[in-house]
Enzyme design. Structure first.
Site, PDB file in Angstrom:
ATOM      1  N   GLU A   8       0.090  41.567  28.484  1.00 61.10           N
ATOM      2  CA  GLU A   8      -0.181  42.675  27.576  1.00 61.10           C
ATOM      3  C   GLU A   8      -0.589  43.945  28.324  1.00 61.10           C
ATOM      4  O   GLU A   8      -0.199  45.049  27.934  1.00 61.10           O
ATOM      5  CB  GLU A   8      -1.276  42.274  26.576  1.00 61.10           C
ATOM      6  CG  GLU A   8      -1.290  43.144  25.335  1.00 61.10           C
ATOM      7  CD  GLU A   8      -1.872  42.432  24.116  1.00 61.10           C
ATOM      8  OE1 GLU A   8      -1.854  41.182  24.101  1.00 61.10           O
ATOM      9  OE2 GLU A   8      -2.347  43.126  23.216  1.00 61.10           O
ATOM     10  N   GLU A  40       2.423  45.461  29.482  1.00 62.22           N
ATOM     11  CA  GLU A  40       3.119  46.064  28.347  1.00 62.22           C
ATOM     12  C   GLU A  40       2.502  47.419  28.022  1.00 62.22           C
ATOM     13  O   GLU A  40       3.205  48.399  27.746  1.00 62.22           O
ATOM     14  CB  GLU A  40       3.033  45.128  27.143  1.00 62.22           C
ATOM     15  CG  GLU A  40       3.926  45.534  25.989  1.00 62.22           C
ATOM     16  CD  GLU A  40       3.728  44.627  24.770  1.00 62.22           C
ATOM     17  OE1 GLU A  40       2.863  43.721  24.829  1.00 62.22           O
ATOM     18  OE2 GLU A  40       4.422  44.836  23.773  1.00 62.22           O
ATOM     19  N   CYS A  61      -2.735  38.784  19.139  1.00 67.99           N
ATOM     20  CA  CYS A  61      -3.123  37.384  19.294  1.00 67.99           C
ATOM     21  C   CYS A  61      -3.777  36.800  18.049  1.00 67.99           C
ATOM     22  O   CYS A  61      -3.958  35.591  17.951  1.00 67.99           O
ATOM     23  CB  CYS A  61      -4.067  37.215  20.492  1.00 67.99           C
ATOM     24  SG  CYS A  61      -5.269  38.521  20.625  1.00 67.99           S
ATOM     25  N   SER A 101       2.023  44.324  19.950  1.00 67.82           N
ATOM     26  CA  SER A 101       2.421  43.801  21.245  1.00 67.82           C
ATOM     27  C   SER A 101       3.395  42.651  21.013  1.00 67.82           C
ATOM     28  O   SER A 101       3.241  41.888  20.068  1.00 67.82           O
ATOM     29  CB  SER A 101       1.184  43.282  21.986  1.00 67.82           C
ATOM     30  OG  SER A 101       1.564  42.377  22.993  1.00 67.82           O
ATOM     31  N   LYS A 106      -4.365  29.729  12.678  1.00 67.07           N
ATOM     32  CA  LYS A 106      -3.600  29.170  13.786  1.00 67.07           C
ATOM     33  C   LYS A 106      -2.684  28.032  13.326  1.00 67.07           C
ATOM     34  O   LYS A 106      -1.672  27.741  13.949  1.00 67.07           O
ATOM     35  CB  LYS A 106      -4.544  28.651  14.880  1.00 67.07           C
ATOM     36  CG  LYS A 106      -5.252  29.738  15.678  1.00 67.07           C
ATOM     37  CD  LYS A 106      -4.315  30.487  16.603  1.00 67.07           C
ATOM     38  CE  LYS A 106      -4.995  31.635  17.322  1.00 67.07           C
ATOM     39  NZ  LYS A 106      -4.049  32.528  17.984  1.00 67.07           N
ATOM     40  N   GLU A 116       0.216  29.822  12.238  1.00 63.68           N
ATOM     41  CA  GLU A 116       0.908  30.381  13.402  1.00 63.68           C
ATOM     42  C   GLU A 116       1.742  29.312  14.110  1.00 63.68           C
ATOM     43  O   GLU A 116       2.892  29.545  14.480  1.00 63.68           O
ATOM     44  CB  GLU A 116      -0.105  30.970  14.381  1.00 63.68           C
ATOM     45  CG  GLU A 116       0.543  31.706  15.537  1.00 63.68           C
ATOM     46  CD  GLU A 116      -0.472  32.215  16.548  1.00 63.68           C
ATOM     47  OE1 GLU A 116      -1.360  31.418  16.934  1.00 63.68           O
ATOM     48  OE2 GLU A 116      -0.376  33.369  16.959  1.00 63.68           O
ATOM     49  N   GLU A 157       9.419  31.432  14.588  1.00 62.81           N
ATOM     50  CA  GLU A 157       9.738  32.096  15.866  1.00 62.81           C
ATOM     51  C   GLU A 157       9.418  31.226  17.075  1.00 62.81           C
ATOM     52  O   GLU A 157       9.876  31.515  18.180  1.00 62.81           O
ATOM     53  CB  GLU A 157       8.944  33.414  15.986  1.00 62.81           C
ATOM     54  CG  GLU A 157       9.353  34.500  14.992  1.00 62.81           C
ATOM     55  CD  GLU A 157       8.542  34.444  13.713  1.00 62.81           C
ATOM     56  OE1 GLU A 157       7.941  33.387  13.436  1.00 62.81           O
ATOM     57  OE2 GLU A 157       8.518  35.439  12.965  1.00 62.81           O
ATOM     58  N   CYS A 161     -13.180  35.940  16.883  1.00 66.74           N
ATOM     59  CA  CYS A 161     -12.855  34.532  16.639  1.00 66.74           C
ATOM     60  C   CYS A 161     -14.080  33.646  16.473  1.00 66.74           C
ATOM     61  O   CYS A 161     -14.018  32.609  15.824  1.00 66.74           O
ATOM     62  CB  CYS A 161     -11.979  33.984  17.767  1.00 66.74           C
ATOM     63  SG  CYS A 161     -10.502  34.962  18.007  1.00 66.74           S
TER      64      CYS A 161
END
Lengths: 177, 586, 611
Positions: free
Chosen positions: B285, B288, B308, B328, B367, B370, B375, B512
């Protein structure tokens, strides 16, 4: 609901498009209920589409609109019948026998309060009080008030509306013949 | 509470004098005096709801019972919190709740952790005299992260308010009225079809078993006991300062070593550290960010948003799909780990990807969503096979009878288990930002950032801003937690009002460590302690910068070549979806 | 014979229209055409004698007005002929003449002497049924806006003092001193303040506010403007329930008129104080009569109350200081300001000044709208004004204050109408609904009916009301269920258990509910239990309904001495519960009997006994 007047079938005004309706209201939360009331006035009920459109107009989550729509007695989320029968269940009407009248209506129309008959002709609902207590018990059909009722009178009124329905159908049938 | 007036109000709670700031409520005063008054609908930090009436007290000179959560403390007030009249009222209210509640306690997943149960026990309810109509409602299993069981709902409203006021998502709301009131998504749709981002804050807020996470326990146990697959586990940074709470250890106790040990006792063959993947995320990142800074393009605009947090990502996909290019392209640490485990790790150990089973232990419910995103994964092989929340992890340990507090300290397996302090601080809001800056500084200047702790981005606050000077170039950064604040920030960015270069967004309060998979209850004090603990862990590390993590260096040399390489893109980057929106109906 | 432009006045409130006033208007117009004349038909609101609607007044002798009651469309032409052509006034159904400027007509009694009107004092209702509610000119002729004029000259503090001195208490039910309430709101320093008129009138059996809004809307609006000026609010909202379309129409028109007249939205005083008004329609929720729920509804939210404090006068609509008052409260204000505080304070009792409008309905001869001075006894209202109970039945109780108000039994008929006296009798003034019940009414059924209303209207926010009212209702349902429909032994035990806990439950709900709806919901049970405990005990222990109103507790049997075996009952029985052969005595099988009563209706020999 229009007040009683000369006995006339309430002709539904031309249904205005949703976008037209919404355009007339500022995009503020305070207008939520007036918007829903106007949509219901025009379309007879609140469809999912109209709730979503209102959500967009006011930039509010649809869950909030739905929460408001299901809170108030006035809002219907299913289309009403052509003849909307409302029976008053206020104290004065109750004391003068509206409970029995409600039972008679349910039997006669074949539906329970809150429902629309499958043929879409009649729908039935209870109203907490219509404010016409001095002519209790009261039933209204499409906003026209009928007071001082008993079972006989009530059934006669229903029969009249049924007859009216037949009349409006008859010309159609002839056309199809 | 009206803040700013320093005048103190003196009143009596149960004949003991206590002083609080003017504008405080009787409840505040009672807490200060050490008297616990029960509440069910109260959320600290939000305006009182006044719905449950459990907090009623007697006030001398007043006729009725007074709700202490909303009634302001007045000078010379005399409050009695435990009179027979008050106790009778509270008891009756609990009885009323029990009267419409299913008696499923023994098989309910909140057994022992349920606030209604605790109250029933505290008020010694011996019988429930009213039984009649109850709320029979089918449960909603549609969502990959959260299960709704409306028949256990006591209509306290905490989930609704959390989703509305803290997250500004409003996926659910009260519908209908009176006894028939029920908390539903709009149109009674399945949760899966709504804008719910799976953050799980509602689960934390719920006092009963009406909301809980989708359980991965059965699945995980089966695989562990089958023994047919090579089971690999990863553990998130937030979990290591949180799971100790279930075992009587103080909030924030660092139990990293015990976690590794526990996982192995469960039958996990290889134990890796999500922190490692966090370091990897930073490498990708930060690179990036630099690329966007130095050669901006239409499809690589600034500001750069972190990606994230899966709750945040879904939130953006629903509400601001036109801003997706700002995200990102890096996967989250969980997913980067999963991807590497099924490729790099499997290859090195001569395993077929389908024979490797990846479990992740996360403080998060999103999560789970996710891990199932289309993807990720290849064909029928997922990158991450199962996600356990902190709570589920502790239940698994309980099921296996493992005495967690007595476990020895072990270390993670080195390959993908070595971390720097940068990886640890991901758990706190501001951690990703700080870590990224540590590495970005090096990538731009070639030097090591001396002042390694970046205070302006730390802390529980929902919005933190800072300007960073990187060798003459100054960049403006923002760190946001909770989605209500995120929404406001994105609106400002869209309007051109703010000039951020880099923004970190976490959906959960405090980051988190305040995730939807942690121990029940929304308690900002606990979250703050966990945040402190996270930064402590960072301080104990020898290596505190991602690019100095030897295993990270090795990984690039051996396998990935460099950040942003073709292989990195394949394994460690991703794309996003435009999702429908419940506001515009589009 | 020719007639020259006669004038009639027709009661065109909702009751009038529902009784057929519209038809009479058409008939009158046709009558005028047939006499080649114009006719002026002045619509008016409800004069209160709803029993006698449709009411038609004729204007004769250059201004004398004579009222005729229970006029039908068939009668109307005859009456018009008699009055305008033949000048005969003393006809069947004449209610009386209104005192006018001219000499009274001989032989016609005065309306004011009619037993229905004699004990009434029309302070607030003075214009209802008299003027054309849409005519601001007529309103001014009757003293309209002189109150506002005086108010503006007194200034804010002066107005508030005047209202406090008058002793006016909130007429919506709470009975809080209105002047004091205004004072609290006026003390708040805020540039934005709101004034709200609560026209939600959700109490079933109440239509006082409706009649005022339909019959004299300007008086309510004038009161609001005065109040707005007093507290410093520039925006007023009338929250009117959607079930009152005519009231909303009249209000809308009146507001437009006031805008044209420059009274609304134009500066009223030298400092430039401007007041604007808008209407918000309710959407069908009784709980929105509670002021914080009402404000939530205006804000576009679910109508759920909020904890108080903070009180609306400090933090109300959108967090701004707001004053909410009832329609009748506002309607008193112009008269207080115009005639002075004494005009109100001289009537009533020590603590309850002025008059109260009641909607008298139920088992009473003269149903209608009455306005009486506080302190009058209930006996006077029911027997003198109301004409007593019809069909020779006995008076049993009167429900006052809506479903949560409580009942007053025969023993207390001499109670004086006054906030405190009613409270000590376990009842409540409420908004003014008075429903009379006779010996055919079962008080347990009444309590059950009221609980079914409150539990249906509960907003659902707080636990005691949401859960508690449902459970109280279930207890009442259980004690009006017969043995044959009771389930197991366990069911029976549950039933007794619940009854024992009923009183405690009622107390806790009263003590802990968030708003007035919950706090007063148990009154229905507490009040009927206090005065009619014997009826409850008959239901619980004997499974009998003494008033024979709880159908499911009735037992139908056939008198074997009288039955002639005609089989009529058996053929009409929907449940097939009657067995018997032709010409042989029939028998009703109790387990199958649904208590529908068809056998009783169809038996010509009177052989079916009901107990």
């Amino acid at each position: 609901m229009k007040p009683a007047g000369d006995a006339q079938l309430e002709v539904r005004p031309e249904t205005r498009k949703l976008t037209e309706i919404l355009r007339a209201f500022p995009r503020e939360r305070g207008y939520l209920i007036p918007i829903l009331q106007e949509i219901q006035e025009q379309h007879g009920y609140l469809s999912k589409e109209s709730i979503m459109a209102t959500a967009e107009h006011l930039d509010l989550p649809s869950s909030k609109i739905f929460g408001v729509a299901t809170f108030y007695n006035q809002f219907k989320l299913v289309p009403p019948g052509r003849y909307r029968v409302q029976i008053c269940r206020g104290t004065a009407c109750h004391v003068r026998g509206s409970f029995n009248l409600l039972e008679s209506l349910e039997t006669e129309l074949g539906i329970k309060a809150g429902e629309t008959a499958r043929d879409g002709v009649f729908s039935l609902e209870t109203v907490a009080c219509m404010g016409a207590c001095s002519i209790a018990p009261v039933v209204a059909v499409n906003g026209e008030f009928f007071g001082r009722l008993d079972r006989k009178k009530l059934l006669k009124i229903i029969a009249e509306y049924r007859a009216r329905e037949e009349e409006t159908k008859a010309p159609e049938e002839e056309a199809h013949a | 509470m009206i803040v700013g007036r320093n005048e103190m109000v003196e009143l009596k709670i149960n004949d003991r004098t206590v002083e609080i700031e003017e504008g405080g409520t009787i409840l505040d005063a009672a807490q200060k005096a050490g008297e616990r008054i029960p509440t069910l609908c109260h959320i600290k930090g939000l305006l009182p709801s006044g719905a449950c009436r459990m907090c009623v007290v007697e006030v001398k000179g007043r006729n009725g019972l007074v709700p202490s959560c909303s009634f302001p403390a007045e000078p010379s007030m005399e409050v009695l919190t435990n009179t027979p009249r008050v106790l009778n009222a509270r008891r009756t209210i609990v009885q009323l709740l029990l009267a419409s509640h299913p008696f499923d306690c023994l098989s309910c997943n909140r057994n022992h952790f349920c606030e209604l149960q605790s109250l029933a026990s505290q008020y010694q309810i011996e019988s429930v005299p009213f039984r009649g109509k109850s709320r029979i409602y089918p449960p909603d299993f549609s969502s990959p992260s959260i299960v709704r069981t409306p028949s256990k709902c006591i209509l306290c409203g905490r989930c609704v308010r959390t989703c509305e006021e803290i997250q500004d998502v409003s996926a659910i709301d009260f519908t209908r009225r009176g006894f028939d009131t029920i908390v539903l998504p709009a149109f009674n749709e399945a949760l899966r079809e709504t804008d719910c981002v799976n953050c799980g804050q509602c689960v934390l807020a719920c006092p009963t078993g009406a909301l809980h996470e989708v359980s991965a326990l059965e699945q995980v146990m089966r695989v562990l006991q089958d023994g047919k697959k090579h089971v690999v586990a990863q553990c998130a940074p937030a979990v290591r300062v949180s799971v100790g709470e279930f075992y009587g250890l103080p909030v924030g106790a660092n139990v990293t070593g015990k976690i590794a040990s526990a996982l192995r006792r469960l039958g996990v063959r290889t134990v890796f550290d999500t922190d490692f993947a966090a370091d990897l995320t930073i490498m990708e990142e930060a690179s990036e960010l630099i690329r966007r800074l130095t050669s901006p393009e239409a499809n690589r605009p600034l500001p750069l948003f972190t990606s994230c947090c899966p709750g945040w990502v879904k939130f953006l996909e629903h509400n601001f799909p036109e801003m997706i290019a700002h995200l990102s392209t890096c996967r989250s640490p969980q997913q980067m780990m999963g991807s590497l485990v099924k490729s790099y790790f499997a290859e090195r150990n001569g395993l077929r990807p389908e024979d490797v089973y990846m479990i992740s232990v996360m403080p998060c419910t999103a999560k789970k969503f996710e891990a199932a995103r289309p993807e990720f994964g290849h064909g029928s092989v997922e990158d991450v096979d199962a996600v356990l929340t902190t709570r589920e992890f502790s239940r698994l340990l309980d099921l296996y009878g493992i005495d967690f507090a007595a476990l020895p300290e072990e270390s993670f397996d080195e390959l993908l288990g070595t971390t720097s302090g940068s990886g640890d601080v991901f758990a706190a809001s501001g951690g990703v930002m700080e870590s990224a800056l540590r590495t970005a500084y090096h990538l731009i200047t070639g030097k090591d950032l001396a002042e390694i702790e970046f205070a302006p981005v730390r802390g529980f606050d929902g919005l933190k801003e800072a300007t960073v000077d990187i060798d003459g170039t100054s960049i403006k950064v923002a760190v946001v937690n909770t989605l209500a604040k995120a929404r406001r920030l994105v609106r400002n960015v869209k309007a051109g009002v703010s000039d951020y270069t880099f923004v970190e967004v976490m959906a959960c309060p405090g980051g988190c460590v305040g995730g939807g998979g942690q121990s029940y209850g929304i308690d900002s004090e606990r979250i703050k302690k966990r945040i402190e603990a996270v930064y402590e862990v960072d301080r104990t590390r020898v290596v505190r910068r991602s690019y100095q993590n030897p295993r990270i260096v090795a990984l690039y040399e051996e396998y990935l070549e460099k950040p942003g390489s073709h292989r990195s893109h394949e394994l460690l980057h991703t794309g996003y979806q435009v999702r429908g929106n419940h506001r515009s109906g589009v | 014979m020719t007639v020259t432009n006669p004038t009639i006045v027709l009661g065109m409130g909702t009751c009038g229209l529902a009784s057929g006033a519209g038809k009479i208007r058409n008939v009158a117009q046709k009558w005028a055409e047939s006499h080649s004349s114009n006719i002026t038909i002045i619509p008016t609101g409800c004069i209160g004698f709803c029993q006698a609607e449709p009411i038609m007044d004729v204007i004769v002798n250059g201004g004398t007005r004579i009222s005729y009651g229970s006029v039908t469309a068939q009668d109307a032409p005859f009456i018009l002929d008699e009055v305008f052509v033949h000048k005969h006034y003393l006809l069947d159904g004449v209610l009386g003449q209104h005192p006018g400027r001219n000499n009274p007509i001989d032989g016609i009694p005065f309306v004011a002497d009619h037993p229905f009107f004699k004990k009434q004092v029309k302070y607030v209702l003075r214009n209802c049924g008299v003027i054309d509610p849409s005519s601001i000119a007529e309103y001014r002729e009757h003293g309209g806006f002189l109150g506002l004029e005086r108010a503006l000259s007194l200034g804010r503090g002066g107005i508030i003092q005047e209202v406090i001195r008058s002793g006016l208490r909130g007429r919506g039910g709470a009975g809080f001193l209105s002047g004091k309430k205004w004072q609290l709101a006026s003390q708040e320093k805020s540039s934005t303040k709101y004034l709200v008129c609560n026209a939600d009138e959700g109490d079933p059996g109440a239509f006082m506010d409706r009649s005022l809004l339909e019959g004299d809307p300007f008086s309510v609006l004038e009161g609001m403007i005065i109040a707005g000026y007093a507290i410093g609010a520039t925006e007023g909202i009338v929250y009117c329930r959607a079930e009152y379309p005519l009231a909303i129409e009249r209000l809308t028109q009146s507001i437009e008129t006031l805008k044209k007249e420059g009274i609304l939205e134009k500066p009223l005083d030298g400092a430039g104080f401007t007041f604007s008004l808008r209407i918000k329609k309710g959407a069908g929720a009784f709980v929105c009569g509670e002021e914080t729920a009402l404000m939530a509804s205006i804000e576009g939210r679910r109508g759920m109350p909020r904890p108080r404090p903070p009180y609306p006068s400090v933090s109300g609509l959108n967090g701004n200081p707001t004053n909410v008052n009832n329609v009748e409260t506002f309607a008193n204000v112009p008269h207080i300001l115009r005639e002075g505080a004494e005009s109100l304070a001289s009537m009533g009792t020590e603590t309850s000044k002025g008059t109260k409008v009641f909607a008298l309905t139920g088992k009473i001869n003269n149903t209608g709208l009455v306005e009486v001075p506080m302190g009058i006894t209930l006996r006077e209202i029911i027997y003198d004004i109301g004409g007593g109970v019809p069909d020779g039945k006995d008076f049993k109780a009167v429900q006052i204050g809506g479903p949560s108000g409580g009942c007053i039994p025969k023993e207390l008929l001499d109670i004086r109408i006054d906030y405190e006296s009613l409270k000590s009798a376990g009842a409540m003034m409420g908004s003014g609904g008075l429903v009379v019940m006779d010996s055919d009414t079962c008080m347990v059924d009444v309590a059950k009916f009221f609980l079914s209303f409150t539990t249906k209207e509960s907003c659902g926010k707080c636990i005691p009301c949401r859960e508690g009212t449902q459970r109280m209702y279930e207890v009442l349902e259980k004690i009006t269920t017969p043995y044959s429909q009771m389930g197991s032994e366990q069911e029976n035990l549950y039933r007794f258990n619940m009854v024992l806990h009923l009183e405690n439950l009622a107390r806790v709900i009263k003590d802990t509910s968030l708003c007035g709806l919950g706090q007063s919901a148990p009154n229905a049970i507490i009040s009927t239990l206090r005065y009619f405990r014997d009826e409850y005990e008959a239901h619980i222990f004997d499974r009998k309904c003494p008033a024979k109103a709880c159908r499911s507790l009735l037992t139908y049997t056939i008198d074997t001495d009288v039955c002639n075996g005609c089989t009529l009952c058996a053929r009409n029985c929907p449940g097939g519960a009657i067995v018997g052969e032709k010409k042989k005595v029939h028998y009703i099988v109790d387990e199958k009997c649904t208590r529908c009563g068809k056998c009783f209706e169809s038996c010509r020999a009177g052989a079916v006994l009901v107990s």
